[in-house]
Design a protein around this motif. Structure first.
Motif, PDB file in Angstrom:
ATOM      1  N   LYS A 150       0.860  -1.173   0.000  1.00  0.00           N
ATOM      2  CA  LYS A 150       0.000   0.000   0.000  1.00  0.00           C
ATOM      3  C   LYS A 150       0.901   1.228   0.000  1.00  0.00           C
ATOM      4  O   LYS A 150       1.816   1.337   0.817  1.00  0.00           O
ATOM      5  N   VAL A 193      -1.586  -2.017   7.015  1.00  0.00           N
ATOM      6  CA  VAL A 193      -2.423  -0.915   6.524  1.00  0.00           C
ATOM      7  C   VAL A 193      -3.300  -0.314   7.614  1.00  0.00           C
ATOM      8  O   VAL A 193      -3.556   0.886   7.592  1.00  0.00           O
ATOM      9  N   ASP A 194      -3.730  -1.044   8.569  1.00  0.00           N
ATOM     10  CA  ASP A 194      -4.529  -0.450   9.644  1.00  0.00           C
ATOM     11  C   ASP A 194      -3.722  -0.273  10.926  1.00  0.00           C
ATOM     12  O   ASP A 194      -4.278  -0.117  12.005  1.00  0.00           O
ATOM     13  N   SER A 195      -2.409  -0.257  10.790  1.00  0.00           N
ATOM     14  CA  SER A 195      -1.554  -0.121  11.971  1.00  0.00           C
ATOM     15  C   SER A 195      -1.527   1.320  12.467  1.00  0.00           C
ATOM     16  O   SER A 195      -1.919   2.263  11.765  1.00  0.00           O
ATOM     17  N   GLU A 196      -1.036   1.483  13.667  1.00  0.00           N
ATOM     18  CA  GLU A 196      -0.887   2.822  14.239  1.00  0.00           C
ATOM     19  C   GLU A 196       0.047   3.677  13.369  1.00  0.00           C
ATOM     20  O   GLU A 196      -0.215   4.857  13.126  1.00  0.00           O
ATOM     21  N   TYR A 250       0.629   3.435  10.118  1.00  0.00           N
ATOM     22  CA  TYR A 250      -0.063   3.808   8.890  1.00  0.00           C
ATOM     23  C   TYR A 250      -1.041   4.955   9.163  1.00  0.00           C
ATOM     24  O   TYR A 250      -1.054   5.948   8.439  1.00  0.00           O
ATOM     25  N   ARG A 251      -1.854   4.801  10.192  1.00  0.00           N
ATOM     26  CA  ARG A 251      -2.825   5.849  10.510  1.00  0.00           C
ATOM     27  C   ARG A 251      -2.129   7.166  10.823  1.00  0.00           C
ATOM     28  O   ARG A 251      -2.595   8.236  10.426  1.00  0.00           O
TER      29      ARG A 251
END
Length: 130
Positions: A88, A105-108, A110-111
């Motif tokens: 991504k 992709v939904d990790s801390e 990444y966010r």
């Protein structure tokens, strides 16, 4: 124009869908600087232990910056590159490219990278013209 499309690829597209490999090859040859940057991120990601790699070096000229912007602003180009490299992509500051493993992709991290705060913290006076 974003891509230099060979006549045979254009003809194939006029007939119907084209294979990702053909499209990605067109991107590689049309946007060599962007390809180099994203390839380096993919290489870094392959060696990463935390599912993240990035490239923070500003492009050497506006020509290269334009290539990177075209590659990452186009949904089809960006998506083709993500599928090809299995990652991504995330983008900041007209040149900072982040690559994340699908599992991150939904990790801390990444966010944080894609957040408004992350964008603001990565600004500097020399980047204001991009």
């Amino acid at each position: 124009m974003s891509l230099d499309v060979p006549a045979d690829l254009l003809a194939a597209a006029e007939r119907g869908p084209v294979a990702d490999a053909e499209f990605v090859e067109c991107v590689r040859t049309s946007l060599p600087y962007a390809w180099e940057v994203i390839s380096s991120v993919a290489d870094g990601l392959a060696r990463s232990v935390d599912g993240f790699a990035d490239h923070e070096v500003p492009p050497p000229s506006e020509v290269e910056r334009g290539q990177l912007l075209r590659a990452l602003a186009s949904d089809s180009i960006r998506g083709g590159l993500e599928r090809h490299f299995g990652m991504k992509l995330a983008f900041q500051n007209c040149h900072r490219v982040g690559g994340f493993a699908p599992s991150a992709v939904d990790s801390e991290r990444y966010r944080a990278f894609i957040s408004p705060r992350g964008q603001l913290l990565n600004q500097s006076p020399e980047l204001r013209d991009c």
